[in-house]
Design a protein around this motif. Structure first.
Motif, PDB file in Angstrom:
ATOM      1  N   ALA A 112       0.774  -1.082  -0.090  1.00 51.70           N
ATOM      2  CA  ALA A 112      -0.002   0.012   0.011  1.00 51.70           C
ATOM      3  C   ALA A 112       0.808   1.200  -0.052  1.00 51.70           C
ATOM      4  N   GLY A 113       0.562   2.345  -0.724  1.00 56.65           N
ATOM      5  CA  GLY A 113       1.274   3.611  -0.800  1.00 56.65           C
ATOM      6  C   GLY A 113       0.305   4.467   0.270  1.00 56.65           C
ATOM      7  N   VAL A 114       1.139   5.053   1.056  1.00 56.34           N
ATOM      8  CA  VAL A 114       0.220   6.124   2.134  1.00 56.34           C
ATOM      9  C   VAL A 114       1.248   7.183   2.070  1.00 56.34           C
ATOM     10  N   PRO A 115       0.764   8.328   2.531  1.00 54.83           N
ATOM     11  CA  PRO A 115       1.157   9.552   2.606  1.00 54.83           C
ATOM     12  C   PRO A 115       2.289   9.983   3.703  1.00 54.83           C
ATOM     13  N   SER A 116       2.267   9.255   4.636  1.00 50.01           N
ATOM     14  CA  SER A 116       2.758   9.503   5.997  1.00 50.01           C
ATOM     15  C   SER A 116       3.011   8.416   6.871  1.00 50.01           C
ATOM     16  N   PRO A 117       4.129   8.396   7.810  1.00 49.60           N
ATOM     17  CA  PRO A 117       4.189   7.591   8.839  1.00 49.60           C
ATOM     18  C   PRO A 117       2.927   7.448   9.644  1.00 49.60           C
ATOM     19  N   GLU A 118       2.280   8.602   9.881  1.00 48.32           N
ATOM     20  CA  GLU A 118       1.102   8.770  10.719  1.00 48.32           C
ATOM     21  C   GLU A 118      -0.300   8.011  10.176  1.00 48.32           C
ATOM     22  N   ALA A 119      -0.010   8.141   8.761  1.00 48.25           N
ATOM     23  CA  ALA A 119      -1.008   7.423   7.988  1.00 48.25           C
ATOM     24  C   ALA A 119      -0.991   5.954   8.212  1.00 48.25           C
ATOM     25  N   ALA A 120       0.235   5.249   8.144  1.00 47.58           N
ATOM     26  CA  ALA A 120       0.921   4.004   7.994  1.00 47.58           C
ATOM     27  C   ALA A 120       0.369   3.465   9.559  1.00 47.58           C
ATOM     28  N   LEU A 121       0.482   4.117  10.700  1.00 49.55           N
ATOM     29  CA  LEU A 121       0.356   4.017  11.906  1.00 49.55           C
ATOM     30  C   LEU A 121      -1.312   3.718  12.102  1.00 49.55           C
TER      31      LEU A 121
ATOM     32  N   LYS B 159      14.904  -7.574 -11.764  1.00 54.07           N
ATOM     33  CA  LYS B 159      13.902  -8.388 -10.905  1.00 54.07           C
ATOM     34  C   LYS B 159      12.919  -7.807 -10.391  1.00 54.07           C
ATOM     35  N   HIS B 160      12.759  -6.515 -10.422  1.00 55.02           N
ATOM     36  CA  HIS B 160      11.593  -5.932  -9.584  1.00 55.02           C
ATOM     37  C   HIS B 160      10.928  -4.890 -10.501  1.00 55.02           C
ATOM     38  N   HIS B 161       9.605  -4.643 -10.273  1.00 57.73           N
ATOM     39  CA  HIS B 161       9.100  -3.335 -11.062  1.00 57.73           C
ATOM     40  C   HIS B 161       7.905  -2.873 -10.061  1.00 57.73           C
ATOM     41  N   ASP B 162       7.721  -1.567 -10.340  1.00 60.40           N
ATOM     42  CA  ASP B 162       6.569  -0.828  -9.238  1.00 60.40           C
ATOM     43  C   ASP B 162       5.284  -1.280  -9.456  1.00 60.40           C
ATOM     44  N   PRO B 163       4.358  -2.145  -8.744  1.00 62.39           N
ATOM     45  CA  PRO B 163       3.363  -2.473  -8.807  1.00 62.39           C
ATOM     46  C   PRO B 163       2.135  -1.340  -8.729  1.00 62.39           C
ATOM     47  N   LEU B 164       2.620  -0.387  -8.327  1.00 62.50           N
ATOM     48  CA  LEU B 164       1.563   0.860  -8.296  1.00 62.50           C
ATOM     49  C   LEU B 164       2.021   1.717  -9.299  1.00 62.50           C
ATOM     50  N   ALA B 165       1.012   2.155  -9.553  1.00 60.76           N
ATOM     51  CA  ALA B 165       0.853   3.423 -10.748  1.00 60.76           C
ATOM     52  C   ALA B 165       1.883   4.492 -10.603  1.00 60.76           C
ATOM     53  N   ALA B 166       1.741   5.176  -9.387  1.00 61.63           N
ATOM     54  CA  ALA B 166       2.332   6.408  -9.077  1.00 61.63           C
ATOM     55  C   ALA B 166       3.144   6.249  -7.861  1.00 61.63           C
ATOM     56  N   LYS B 167       4.256   7.111  -7.512  1.00 58.40           N
ATOM     57  CA  LYS B 167       5.048   7.123  -6.383  1.00 58.40           C
ATOM     58  C   LYS B 167       4.479   7.486  -5.170  1.00 58.40           C
ATOM     59  N   HIS B 168       4.601   7.002  -4.232  1.00 56.64           N
ATOM     60  CA  HIS B 168       4.222   7.410  -3.050  1.00 56.64           C
ATOM     61  C   HIS B 168       5.522   7.998  -2.066  1.00 56.64           C
ATOM     62  N   ASP B 169       5.193   8.632  -0.956  1.00 61.52           N
ATOM     63  CA  ASP B 169       6.137   8.840  -0.246  1.00 61.52           C
ATOM     64  C   ASP B 169       6.531   7.842   0.938  1.00 61.52           C
TER      65      ASP B 169
ATOM     66  N   PHE C 256      -8.934   3.463   2.879  1.00 57.11           N
ATOM     67  CA  PHE C 256      -8.856   4.249   1.659  1.00 57.11           C
ATOM     68  C   PHE C 256      -9.882   5.372   2.002  1.00 57.11           C
ATOM     69  N   GLU C 257     -11.105   4.966   2.876  1.00 55.54           N
ATOM     70  CA  GLU C 257     -12.050   5.808   3.211  1.00 55.54           C
ATOM     71  C   GLU C 257     -11.461   6.916   4.092  1.00 55.54           C
TER      72      GLU C 257
ATOM     73  N   ASP D 206      -2.938   4.279  -2.649  1.00 57.34           N
ATOM     74  CA  ASP D 206      -3.228   3.147  -3.671  1.00 57.34           C
ATOM     75  C   ASP D 206      -2.593   2.058  -2.943  1.00 57.34           C
ATOM     76  N   ALA D 207      -3.005   0.822  -3.452  1.00 54.37           N
ATOM     77  CA  ALA D 207      -2.842  -0.567  -3.053  1.00 54.37           C
ATOM     78  C   ALA D 207      -2.683  -1.508  -4.244  1.00 54.37           C
ATOM     79  N   ALA D 208      -1.768  -2.557  -4.125  1.00 55.59           N
ATOM     80  CA  ALA D 208      -1.759  -3.663  -4.931  1.00 55.59           C
ATOM     81  C   ALA D 208      -1.854  -5.028  -3.927  1.00 55.59           C
ATOM     82  N   VAL D 209      -2.813  -5.658  -4.222  1.00 53.73           N
ATOM     83  CA  VAL D 209      -2.922  -7.026  -3.847  1.00 53.73           C
ATOM     84  C   VAL D 209      -2.319  -8.217  -4.531  1.00 53.73           C
ATOM     85  N   ALA D 210      -1.429  -8.932  -3.802  1.00 57.63           N
ATOM     86  CA  ALA D 210      -1.006 -10.325  -4.456  1.00 57.63           C
ATOM     87  C   ALA D 210      -2.250 -11.127  -4.695  1.00 57.63           C
TER      88      ALA D 210
END
Length: 469
Positions: A247-256, A291-301, A329-330, A336-340
């Motif tokens: 998941a792409g998130v805007p900040s450590p606070e959002a991650a928490l 070996k790797h590619h970004d699964p999300l369409a945009a870059k996130h902080d 999301f709400e 954004d998020a990519a689910v395996a």
């Protein structure tokens, strides 16, 4: 994470006598214990045992011993004790704090435990496994899997590190959130003491309240009190289903906030929650593009790697993950998020996480901090540490990632672009002082899972107080 870390066994002496040199006769005595084939003396054979992954703490020795049995380890330690010769136990030699190589003086021998690699017993009913210290962690995982069980210790070096080293350094990794550190996965130990005596504590009981639980003296002791030769490990039922997302998130606070939501929904089923800034991913896609590619369409902080497991079925794991992401999301915590969608994609997500550390190496010199703070303090710590680092050198590139679910961050620093590595390394002490001061302010630890080794001995002495009157 090794990991069997450094110790100089000069077993409880008041003074070191003059006859500690490794004479040819004494080298021959040691070699006779394991046989000439397993007593390495040639420079080319010794070389892998005196070098460590970061190349910062080289060592020197005239002898590497590779015992096969606990009795041989006992004989080696007894002889070293008699002659007052230093011994450095060594497992996979994957440690990152200079704890698994001998001193540069060449006055110590290396005790390499790789030949002690037997799985002695697996008890499916009791959910235990008894293994020797030289077992490679990945082989322990596979042996458990073959019995439809899980050994949950997961670290980046699991293909080469050994379980004895994991125990000596109390290795952490990505499964701590649900299963605990190595300390929590060990029921019993077999240990050879510095004078050669063998302590048999291979207890398989989950309840044993007969006094002191001595195994905890050796777990995380980095070999300073004895050489672990075997262990009884805890096993767990294999999950019936596992779901993962990046998941792409805007900040450590959002991650928490997202972590809290997922934990409320999945409970103990939230088996991993990793946090990373953008820079580690930039390095990864720059140096591992094949070996790797970004699964999300945009870059996130910031990014969160999430794993949810279920003892019911795959659908249950997926539903819990989906519910947490939708709530994120709400609330605006998830951008954004990519689910395996397959086990292969899950493996790819984990490989991305494991390679974040290696992707820093091509960027030049790096100064690393394996630290921990209370989970709720992570956003505040990152802000304060970034400010403290910028005060030392504003062009430093912070490379921050780690195990957010258990409060462990790898707060690493890469040299400014265009600098010579040595110029950056000259600032190492200042950076350590700055970051460790922030750690102290946040009630944290200077070593979350890598140990002390040579790297942090002086700092530890400053931070740990002696007995008080």
């Amino acid at each position: 994470m090794t990991q069997l870390c450094r110790v100089t066994y000069v077993a409880c002496m008041d003074a070191v006598p003059e006859n500690t040199q490794l004479t040819p006769d004494r080298l021959a005595e040691f070699a006779a214990i394991v046989g000439e084939r397993y007593a390495l003396r040639a420079e080319a054979d010794i070389a892998p045992h005196v070098e460590e992954p970061r190349g910062l703490w080289p060592g020197n020795t005239s002898l590497v011993l590779r015992p096969k049995t606990t009795a041989e380890v006992s004989a080696i330690m007894a002889m070293a004790h008699r002659h007052r010769i230093g011994v450095v136990p060594q497992g996979g030699n994957t440690g990152l704090v200079g704890g698994s190589t001998p001193s540069i003086d060449g006055d110590q021998i290396v005790l390499s435990l790789g030949r002690m690699n037997a799985v002695r017993e697996i008890d499916r009913l009791g959910n235990t496994m008894t293994v020797e210290a030289g077992c490679i962690l990945e082989n322990v995982q596979k042996a458990a899997d073959a019995e439809n069980r899980l050994f949950p210790l997961r670290i980046g070096s699991q293909g080469s590190c050994q379980i004895g080293g994991n125990i000596a350094s109390n290795a952490g990794g990505t499964g701590v959130l649900a299963y605990g550190n190595t300390r929590d996965l060990v029921l019993g130990l077999e240990v050879v003491l510095p004078d050669g005596r063998i302590w048999n504590g291979l207890n398989r009981l989950k309840k044993n309240n007969t006094g002191y639980d001595l195994k905890h003296l050796f777990i995380a002791g980095e070999g300073t009190l004895g050489v672990v030769t075997a262990a009884v490990l805890k096993l767990f039922p294999k999950p019936k289903g596992t779901a993962m997302a990046l998941a792409g998130v805007p900040s450590p606070e959002a991650a928490l906030g997202l972590f809290s939501r997922l934990r409320d929904r999945a409970g103990g089923g939230l088996t991993a929650f990793e946090l990373s800034g953008r820079r580690p991913f930039d390095f990864l896609y720059r140096h591992f593009a094949d070996k790797h590619h970004d699964p999300l369409a945009a870059k996130h902080d910031w990014y969160c790697l999430i794993e949810v497991s279920s003892q019911r079925d795959q659908a249950d794991a997926e539903a819990a993950l989906q519910a947490g992401l939708e709530a994120g999301f709400e609330s605006g915590e998830v951008e954004d998020a990519a689910v395996a969608t397959s086990l292969a994609q899950q493996a790819e997500f984990w490989l991305v996480r494991e390679n974040l550390s290696w992707a820093q190496k091509p960027e030049g010199a790096s100064i690393k901090h394996d630290v921990s703070v209370p989970v709720a303090a992570i956003p505040s710590f990152i802000k304060a540490a970034d400010k403290a680092v910028a005060a030392v050198e504003p062009n430093t590139r912070v490379v921050c990632f780690g195990h957010m679910g258990d409060g462990n961050l790898h707060y690493n620093l890469s040299q400014p672009e265009g600098w010579e590595p040595q110029r950056f390394r000259e600032l190492e002490h200042e950076f350590h002082e700055a970051v460790y001061a922030v750690i102290a302010e946040h009630g944290g630890s200077i070593s979350a899972e890598h140990g002390i080794g040579r790297m942090k001995m002086r700092t530890l002495a400053k931070l740990k107080s002696g007995p008080q009157p």
